[in-house]
Write a protein that holds these residues in place. Structure first.
Motif, PDB file in Angstrom:
ATOM      1  N   SER A 235       0.498  -1.006   0.327  1.00 46.26           N
ATOM      2  CA  SER A 235       0.218  -0.174  -0.029  1.00 46.26           C
ATOM      3  C   SER A 235       0.496   0.812  -0.056  1.00 46.26           C
ATOM      4  CB  SER A 235      -1.041   0.072   0.928  1.00 46.26           C
ATOM      5  OG  SER A 235      -1.999  -1.031   0.935  1.00 46.26           O
ATOM      6  N   ALA A 236       2.071   1.535   0.768  1.00 49.39           N
ATOM      7  CA  ALA A 236       2.908   2.199   0.538  1.00 49.39           C
ATOM      8  C   ALA A 236       4.606   1.666  -0.046  1.00 49.39           C
ATOM      9  CB  ALA A 236       3.042   2.941   2.289  1.00 49.39           C
ATOM     10  N   LYS A 237       4.393   1.396  -0.541  1.00 46.06           N
ATOM     11  CA  LYS A 237       5.615   1.500  -1.154  1.00 46.06           C
ATOM     12  C   LYS A 237       6.106   2.767  -1.292  1.00 46.06           C
ATOM     13  CE  LYS A 237       4.283  -2.713  -4.527  1.00 46.06           C
ATOM     14  NZ  LYS A 237       4.781  -3.102  -5.697  1.00 46.06           N
ATOM     15  N   PRO A 238       8.361   2.685  -1.346  1.00 41.85           N
ATOM     16  CA  PRO A 238       8.965   1.859  -0.701  1.00 41.85           C
ATOM     17  C   PRO A 238       9.170   0.747   0.958  1.00 41.85           C
ATOM     18  CG  PRO A 238      10.403   3.316  -0.571  1.00 41.85           C
ATOM     19  CD  PRO A 238       8.887   4.259  -1.141  1.00 41.85           C
ATOM     20  N   TYR A 239       7.678   1.552   1.241  1.00 41.64           N
ATOM     21  CA  TYR A 239       7.725   0.530   2.524  1.00 41.64           C
ATOM     22  C   TYR A 239       6.830  -0.085   2.802  1.00 41.64           C
ATOM     23  CZ  TYR A 239       9.624   5.987   3.548  1.00 41.64           C
ATOM     24  OH  TYR A 239       9.876   6.936   3.307  1.00 41.64           O
ATOM     25  N   VAL A 240       6.981  -0.478   4.400  1.00 47.55           N
ATOM     26  CA  VAL A 240       6.369  -1.777   4.803  1.00 47.55           C
ATOM     27  C   VAL A 240       5.581  -1.605   5.731  1.00 47.55           C
ATOM     28  CG1 VAL A 240       6.153  -4.198   5.596  1.00 47.55           C
ATOM     29  CG2 VAL A 240       8.187  -2.977   3.607  1.00 47.55           C
ATOM     30  N   LEU A 241       3.696  -1.318   5.760  1.00 46.29           N
ATOM     31  CA  LEU A 241       3.015  -0.987   6.434  1.00 46.29           C
ATOM     32  C   LEU A 241       3.184  -2.410   7.611  1.00 46.29           C
ATOM     33  CD1 LEU A 241       0.540   1.700   5.022  1.00 46.29           C
ATOM     34  CD2 LEU A 241       3.096   1.350   6.202  1.00 46.29           C
ATOM     35  N   PHE A 242       2.542  -2.508   8.839  1.00 44.97           N
ATOM     36  CA  PHE A 242       2.351  -3.239   9.806  1.00 44.97           C
ATOM     37  C   PHE A 242       1.227  -2.928  10.463  1.00 44.97           C
ATOM     38  CE2 PHE A 242       6.541  -3.482   9.422  1.00 44.97           C
ATOM     39  CZ  PHE A 242       6.710  -5.261   9.371  1.00 44.97           C
ATOM     40  N   TYR A 243       0.209  -3.402  10.286  1.00 48.01           N
ATOM     41  CA  TYR A 243      -0.905  -3.568  10.023  1.00 48.01           C
ATOM     42  C   TYR A 243      -1.325  -3.811  12.075  1.00 48.01           C
ATOM     43  CZ  TYR A 243      -6.520  -2.515  11.107  1.00 48.01           C
ATOM     44  OH  TYR A 243      -7.535  -2.275  11.701  1.00 48.01           O
ATOM     45  N   THR A 244      -1.103  -2.960  13.259  1.00 46.22           N
ATOM     46  CA  THR A 244      -1.421  -3.976  14.369  1.00 46.22           C
ATOM     47  C   THR A 244      -2.341  -3.541  14.538  1.00 46.22           C
ATOM     48  OG1 THR A 244       1.149  -3.237  14.566  1.00 46.22           O
ATOM     49  CG2 THR A 244       0.117  -4.165  16.575  1.00 46.22           C
ATOM     50  N   THR A 245      -3.020  -4.072  15.399  1.00 52.06           N
ATOM     51  CA  THR A 245      -4.389  -4.448  16.318  1.00 52.06           C
ATOM     52  C   THR A 245      -4.529  -4.849  17.925  1.00 52.06           C
ATOM     53  OG1 THR A 245      -5.109  -5.876  15.091  1.00 52.06           O
ATOM     54  CG2 THR A 245      -5.711  -3.421  14.159  1.00 52.06           C
ATOM     55  N   LYS A 246      -5.486  -4.787  18.645  1.00 50.62           N
ATOM     56  CA  LYS A 246      -6.098  -4.776  20.032  1.00 50.62           C
ATOM     57  C   LYS A 246      -7.052  -4.430  20.244  1.00 50.62           C
ATOM     58  CE  LYS A 246      -3.954  -3.244  24.104  1.00 50.62           C
ATOM     59  NZ  LYS A 246      -4.480  -2.689  24.583  1.00 50.62           N
ATOM     60  N   ARG A 247      -8.244  -5.138  21.002  1.00 49.19           N
ATOM     61  CA  ARG A 247      -9.344  -4.534  21.669  1.00 49.19           C
ATOM     62  C   ARG A 247      -9.276  -4.458  22.723  1.00 49.19           C
ATOM     63  NH1 ARG A 247     -12.436  -5.802  17.153  1.00 49.19           N
ATOM     64  NH2 ARG A 247     -15.130  -5.951  18.883  1.00 49.19           N
ATOM     65  N   VAL A 248      -9.387  -3.106  23.054  1.00 45.68           N
ATOM     66  CA  VAL A 248     -10.117  -2.652  24.554  1.00 45.68           C
ATOM     67  C   VAL A 248     -11.409  -1.947  24.439  1.00 45.68           C
ATOM     68  CG1 VAL A 248      -9.195  -0.741  26.188  1.00 45.68           C
ATOM     69  CG2 VAL A 248      -7.323  -2.203  23.513  1.00 45.68           C
ATOM     70  N   GLY A 249     -11.857  -2.222  26.196  1.00 48.43           N
ATOM     71  CA  GLY A 249     -12.430  -1.826  25.989  1.00 48.43           C
ATOM     72  C   GLY A 249     -12.453  -0.490  27.459  1.00 48.43           C
ATOM     73  N   GLY A 250     -14.000   0.063  28.084  1.00 50.64           N
ATOM     74  CA  GLY A 250     -13.502   0.415  29.332  1.00 50.64           C
ATOM     75  C   GLY A 250     -14.915   1.099  29.596  1.00 50.64           C
ATOM     76  N   GLY A 251     -14.777   1.049  30.980  1.00 51.26           N
ATOM     77  CA  GLY A 251     -15.985   2.483  31.098  1.00 51.26           C
ATOM     78  C   GLY A 251     -15.977   2.222  33.100  1.00 51.26           C
ATOM     79  N   ILE A 252     -16.952   3.053  33.762  1.00 50.84           N
ATOM     80  CA  ILE A 252     -17.281   2.698  34.879  1.00 50.84           C
ATOM     81  C   ILE A 252     -17.812   1.697  35.648  1.00 50.84           C
ATOM     82  CG2 ILE A 252     -18.401   3.656  37.657  1.00 50.84           C
ATOM     83  CD1 ILE A 252     -18.071   6.955  35.424  1.00 50.84           C
ATOM     84  N   GLN A 253     -17.422   0.876  36.666  1.00 53.31           N
ATOM     85  CA  GLN A 253     -17.522  -0.583  37.333  1.00 53.31           C
ATOM     86  C   GLN A 253     -18.174   0.170  39.074  1.00 53.31           C
ATOM     87  OE1 GLN A 253     -14.799  -3.307  38.570  1.00 53.31           O
ATOM     88  NE2 GLN A 253     -12.560  -2.131  38.988  1.00 53.31           N
ATOM     89  N   ASP A 254     -17.715   0.685  39.341  1.00 49.52           N
ATOM     90  CA  ASP A 254     -18.323   1.694  41.125  1.00 49.52           C
ATOM     91  C   ASP A 254     -18.558   2.408  40.809  1.00 49.52           C
ATOM     92  OD1 ASP A 254     -18.875   1.540  43.216  1.00 49.52           O
ATOM     93  OD2 ASP A 254     -16.975   0.833  44.540  1.00 49.52           O
TER      94      ASP A 254
END
Length: 416
Positions: free
Chosen positions: A386-405
Motif C-alpha cells: 500500500s505504501a511502497k517502498p515502505y512496509v506497513l504493519f497494521y497492528t490491532t488490539k481490542r480494548v474496552g472500558g467503563g465505570i464499574q463502581d
C-alpha cells in the motif's frame, strides 16, 4: 525509520541524570514558592495583582512542568525492559514463535507461523487476517502502556478471551442485623445486583518500516514494533478512557451522567462545587478540594488519586491551606508523582480546563472506579504493497472500558 530512531533502542545509564533533574526540580519549586508568596503579598497590600510577579510565577510553573516531563521521559526510558525474553511456556516454544514471527515480519514468510499454529493446536490468525505477536511482545506492550497511559496506570485492568465482559456488581449487600438467641428472624432482602457490560473495541496503529531496517539483523523487530505502537495506543486510550463516547471506543468516565453529591444515585458520578463560577473561591480556595476529598467514603480514600490536566494543576499549585502551606508538592523521588494534600496527582490532558461549570478535577480510587478490559491477542498484518517502498504493519488490539463502581470517585465542578 532512520538511524537516529534506531539508536533510541540502546540502553543508557540515566539514573545520575534523573537524580540531577530531581534536585533541580526541588530548587525550582522553592523559587516558585518564593515568587508566588510575593504575588500573594502584593494582592493583599495593593488589592491587585502585580503583572511582573504574576508572569514570573507562570514562567517558573512552566519550568516545573517541563522538568517533571523530562524526568518522566527519562524514567520511562530507563525502566523499559527488553522484549522477546523467554516466558512461562518454556524456551523452546518461545524461541520457535519468536523466530517464526520475526521471519514473517522481516520477509513476509507465513509458513513458519502456520506450522507453529498447527503444532501448538491454536489459532494465531484472525478473521480479518494477521498473526498474533508472541506472548512476550504482547505482555511488554501492555506493561509499557501502563507506564505511559495515565488512566490505565491507576485503573483496574482485566484481560479476557471474549469480545464482551459482563460483570455483576453488588449495589447493596444482603441485609443483616442483630438478634437475640431466641428471637424471631425476619427474612432479609436479597442483595441488589447490577450487570455491567464492557464491550471491547478495535484499536489500531500502522507503523512503517523501510526494507533496510527490516534487513538489519541488529534491530530487534519485537522491540521495534512495541516501541512504535505504544505511543499511538497510549494517546488513543488516554482520550477514550476520559472522554470516549462508547461508540467504537471505550466509554470514558467523563461521559457518564453527573449529579450533585447531595442527590447522588447509582449510575451517575457525584460532584461538589467550588463556590465560584469558573474558578476557585477567592476566600478559602482550598476548602473546595477538602470538600471533594471528604465527599469520598473512607474506604475509597485510602488509594485515591487526583486526576486533572496540566493547566488545572498549574492553578492548584498556587493554592495554600489556612496554615500557609502549599497544597501541591513535587514528587518526592524520581519516577514518583506530585501530590495534593498528600494524594498523588495523575496528569490527564483530556480532562477539561477550568471554566464556567467545568468538571476539571476528579478524585477517587480509580482501581475500583474504572475498569479497562483488554482482549487477549495483539495482531500484526504485514502490508508491503500500500505504501511502497515502505512496509506497513497494521497492528490491532481490542480494548474496552467503563465505570464499574459509581461511588468510588467524585468530580469538582467550577460553579457557584
Amino acid at each position: 525509520m532512520d538511524e537516529t530512531a534506531i539508536a533510541g533502542f540502546e540502553t543508557k545509564a540515566l539514573a545520575p541524570e534523573i537524580r540531577g533533574l530531581q534536585d533541580d526540580m526541588m530548587r525550582t519549586f522553592e523559587s516558585f514558592c518564593e515568587a508566588n508568596d510575593a504575588r500573594l503579598d502584593a494582592l493583599e497590600k495593593r488589592m491587585g495583582e502585580d503583572v511582573v510577579t504574576a508572569e514570573k510565577v507562570d514562567r517558573i510553573a512552566a519550568a516545573l512542568d517541563a522538568q517533571n516531563q523530562r524526568i518522566e521521559r527519562l524514567t520511562l526510558k530507563e525502566i523499559r525492559p527488553a522484549l522477546g525474553q523467554s516466558g512461562p511456556r518454556g524456551e523452546d516454544a518461545v524461541s520457535e514463535h519468536k523466530s517464526a514471527f520475526e521471519r514473517y515480519v522481516r520477509g513476509g514468510d507465513e509458513a513458519p507461523l502456520r506450522r507453529f499454529e498447527e503444532k501448538a493446536m491454536s489459532s494465531l490468525t484472525g478473521a480479518d487476517g494477521g498473526f498474533l505477536v508472541p506472548d512476550e511482545t504482547e505482555a511488554e506492550i501492555g506493561r509499557r502502556l501502563t507506564a505511559i497511559s495515565p488512566i490505565r496506570s491507576i485503573a483496574a485492568v482485566r484481560t479476557v478471551s471474549t469480545a464482551v465482559l459482563k460483570k455483576p456488581f453488588a449495589i447493596f449487600g444482603a441485609e443483616s442485623g442483630w438478634v437475640s438467641e431466641t428471637a424471631t428472624r425476619d427474612q432479609t432482602a436479597a442483595p441488589q445486583l447490577a450487570e455491567l457490560t464492557f464491550p471491547t473495541m478495535e484499536l489500531y496503529a500502522m507503523p512503517a518500516a523501510t526494507s533496510a531496517l527490516l534487513d538489519d539483523a541488529a534491530v530487534d523487530i519485537d522491540r521495534w514494533i512495541g516501541s512504535e505502537v505504544e505511543q499511538a495506543f497510549a494517546a488513543q486510550e488516554g482520550a477514550a478512557f476520559v472522554t470516549g463516547d462508547g461508540a467504537n471506543k471505550p466509554k470514558g468516565f467523563m461521559s457518564y451522567s453527573t449529579v450533585a453529591e447531595s442527590s447522588w444515585a447509582w449510575g451517575s458520578v457525584g460532584f461538589v462545587t467550588t463556590g465560584a463560577d469558573g474558578a476557585f473561591a477567592s476566600d478559602g480556595a482550598a476548602d473546595a478540594l477538602i470538600e471533594l476529598v471528604y465527599a469520598l467514603k473512607a474506604g475509597y480514600r485510602q488509594n485515591a488519586s487526583f486526576v486533572m490536566n496540566r493547566r488545572t494543576q498549574a492553578s492548584v499549585r498556587k493554592l495554600k491551606d489556612k496554615d500557609g502551606s502549599y497544597l501541591w508538592l513535587p514528587p518526592a523521588s524520581a519516577g514518583g508523582r506530585a501530590t495534593v494534600m498528600g494524594f498523588p496527582v495523575v496528569e490527564a490532558e483530556e480532562m477539561p480546563d477550568i471554566a464556567s461549570g467545568s468538571l476539571a478535577i476528579a478524585f477517587g480510587d480509580f482501581a475500583r472506579f474504572y475498569l479497562v478490559v483488554d482482549r487477549q491477542g495483539v495482531r500484526v498484518l504485514r502490508d508491503p504493497y500500500s505504501a511502497k517502498p515502505y512496509v506497513l504493519f497494521y497492528t490491532t488490539k481490542r480494548v474496552g472500558g467503563g465505570i464499574q463502581d459509581f461511588d468510588a470517585a467524585k468530580l469538582l465542578e467550577f460553579s457557584a
